[in-house]
Motif scaffolding. Sequence first.
Motif, mmCIF file in Angstrom:
data_model
loop_
_atom_site.group_PDB
_atom_site.id
_atom_site.type_symbol
_atom_site.label_atom_id
_atom_site.label_comp_id
_atom_site.label_asym_id
_atom_site.label_seq_id
_atom_site.Cartn_x
_atom_site.Cartn_y
_atom_site.Cartn_z
ATOM 1 N N SER A 79 0.827 -1.211 0.000
ATOM 2 C CA SER A 79 0.000 0.000 0.000
ATOM 3 C C SER A 79 0.861 1.261 0.000
ATOM 4 N N VAL A 80 0.225 2.388 -0.291
ATOM 5 C CA VAL A 80 0.935 3.672 -0.238
ATOM 6 C C VAL A 80 1.502 3.907 1.165
ATOM 7 N N GLU A 81 0.752 3.516 2.175
ATOM 8 C CA GLU A 81 1.220 3.696 3.555
ATOM 9 C C GLU A 81 2.439 2.823 3.842
ATOM 10 N N GLU A 82 2.398 1.591 3.369
ATOM 11 C CA GLU A 82 3.533 0.683 3.580
ATOM 12 C C GLU A 82 4.777 1.185 2.868
ATOM 13 N N VAL A 83 4.633 1.656 1.645
ATOM 14 C CA VAL A 83 5.773 2.181 0.898
ATOM 15 C C VAL A 83 6.308 3.439 1.573
ATOM 16 N N ALA A 84 5.417 4.306 2.031
ATOM 17 C CA ALA A 84 5.851 5.523 2.728
ATOM 18 C C ALA A 84 6.640 5.191 3.992
ATOM 19 N N SER A 85 6.309 4.072 4.628
ATOM 20 C CA SER A 85 6.976 3.706 5.883
ATOM 21 C C SER A 85 8.392 3.182 5.680
ATOM 22 N N THR A 86 8.813 2.993 4.427
ATOM 23 C CA THR A 86 10.154 2.456 4.184
ATOM 24 C C THR A 86 11.248 3.495 4.394
ATOM 25 N N GLY A 87 10.872 4.738 4.573
ATOM 26 C CA GLY A 87 11.868 5.782 4.799
ATOM 27 C C GLY A 87 11.674 6.943 3.853
ATOM 28 N N PRO A 88 12.661 7.851 3.844
ATOM 29 C CA PRO A 88 12.524 9.047 3.007
ATOM 30 C C PRO A 88 12.559 8.703 1.522
ATOM 31 N N GLY A 89 12.023 9.601 0.735
ATOM 32 C CA GLY A 89 12.045 9.428 -0.709
ATOM 33 C C GLY A 89 10.944 10.238 -1.359
ATOM 34 N N ILE A 90 11.137 10.546 -2.618
ATOM 35 C CA ILE A 90 10.120 11.246 -3.402
ATOM 36 C C ILE A 90 9.319 10.172 -4.121
ATOM 37 N N ARG A 91 8.023 10.199 -3.905
ATOM 38 C CA ARG A 91 7.173 9.157 -4.477
ATOM 39 C C ARG A 91 5.962 9.759 -5.169
ATOM 40 N N PHE A 92 5.662 9.219 -6.333
ATOM 41 C CA PHE A 92 4.464 9.556 -7.080
ATOM 42 C C PHE A 92 3.553 8.331 -7.043
ATOM 43 N N PHE A 93 2.270 8.557 -7.319
ATOM 44 C CA PHE A 93 1.298 7.459 -7.338
ATOM 45 C C PHE A 93 0.665 7.382 -8.716
ATOM 46 N N GLN A 94 0.726 6.198 -9.329
ATOM 47 C CA GLN A 94 0.115 5.978 -10.635
ATOM 48 C C GLN A 94 -1.345 5.631 -10.433
ATOM 49 N N LEU A 95 -2.211 6.251 -11.197
ATOM 50 C CA LEU A 95 -3.644 6.098 -11.000
ATOM 51 C C LEU A 95 -4.354 5.836 -12.321
ATOM 52 N N TYR A 96 -5.169 4.792 -12.326
ATOM 53 C CA TYR A 96 -6.109 4.569 -13.421
ATOM 54 C C TYR A 96 -7.392 5.296 -13.048
ATOM 55 N N VAL A 97 -8.108 5.797 -14.039
ATOM 56 C CA VAL A 97 -9.388 6.437 -13.771
ATOM 57 C C VAL A 97 -10.475 5.377 -13.939
ATOM 58 N N TYR A 98 -11.121 5.050 -12.829
ATOM 59 C CA TYR A 98 -12.191 4.058 -12.827
ATOM 60 C C TYR A 98 -13.531 4.747 -13.013
ATOM 61 N N LYS A 99 -14.517 3.998 -13.498
ATOM 62 C CA LYS A 99 -15.858 4.554 -13.639
ATOM 63 C C LYS A 99 -16.385 5.040 -12.303
ATOM 64 N N ASN A 100 -16.071 4.308 -11.245
ATOM 65 C CA ASN A 100 -16.491 4.689 -9.905
ATOM 66 C C ASN A 100 -15.550 5.787 -9.403
ATOM 67 N N ARG A 101 -15.947 7.051 -9.583
ATOM 68 C CA ARG A 101 -15.096 8.190 -9.212
ATOM 69 C C ARG A 101 -14.849 8.265 -7.710
ATOM 70 N N ASN A 102 -15.719 7.648 -6.912
ATOM 71 C CA ASN A 102 -15.504 7.605 -5.472
ATOM 72 C C ASN A 102 -14.235 6.803 -5.159
ATOM 73 N N VAL A 103 -14.003 5.723 -5.879
ATOM 74 C CA VAL A 103 -12.790 4.920 -5.703
ATOM 75 C C VAL A 103 -11.566 5.751 -6.092
ATOM 76 N N VAL A 104 -11.653 6.478 -7.201
ATOM 77 C CA VAL A 104 -10.553 7.331 -7.653
ATOM 78 C C VAL A 104 -10.222 8.369 -6.580
ATOM 79 N N GLU A 105 -11.250 9.028 -6.064
ATOM 80 C CA GLU A 105 -11.029 10.048 -5.036
ATOM 81 C C GLU A 105 -10.393 9.450 -3.787
ATOM 82 N N GLN A 106 -10.853 8.285 -3.367
ATOM 83 C CA GLN A 106 -10.281 7.641 -2.180
ATOM 84 C C GLN A 106 -8.805 7.295 -2.391
ATOM 85 N N LEU A 107 -8.463 6.800 -3.573
ATOM 86 C CA LEU A 107 -7.072 6.470 -3.861
ATOM 87 C C LEU A 107 -6.188 7.715 -3.834
#
Length: 180
Positions: free
Chosen positions: A81-109
Amino acid sequence: QWTLQENRNAFARILFRPRILIDVSKIDMRTTILGFNISMPIMVAPTAMQKMAHPEGEYATARAASAAGTIMTLSSWATSSVEEVASTGPGIRFFQLYVYKNRNVVEQLVRRAEKAGFKAIALTVDTPRLGRRESDIKNRFTLPPNLTLKNFEGLDLGKMDEVSIHQILYSIILSECTRQ
């Protein structure tokens, strides 16, 4: 397989011009991406389900990118998860996102990535449907039962919640692969 061959053909046309007997003792490859300083003009691209290749998966990739001074882009379909990756220490991280029909899922991600300290969204828009993955069909690919798509855990998936996201992904791949 057609795209694979086209990519190989394109890379075969790239030639390197060696420069011999020039001073390389003070080469500086640093650059900036979206205002972030990185050590070289290379970033780690999003790669789904890295724990299929190694037990540490995205954790190891995040640590390596940080040690190299570059940016890691975490796949939406990561096995960490994003939280698990963030816990590995410092670093610049981006998140790749697909746009799903369910925009609520997109917003939560997006909110989840933002809360975990990810600095940008790499929006993938070229996958309205998956291609025919002939090698997956030939090899009878299935996801190992011990792996899950961690970024979807704990989200309100609406209709997607009726079956596990693991089963959804597999059924999408299978249905897209078997269409003529």
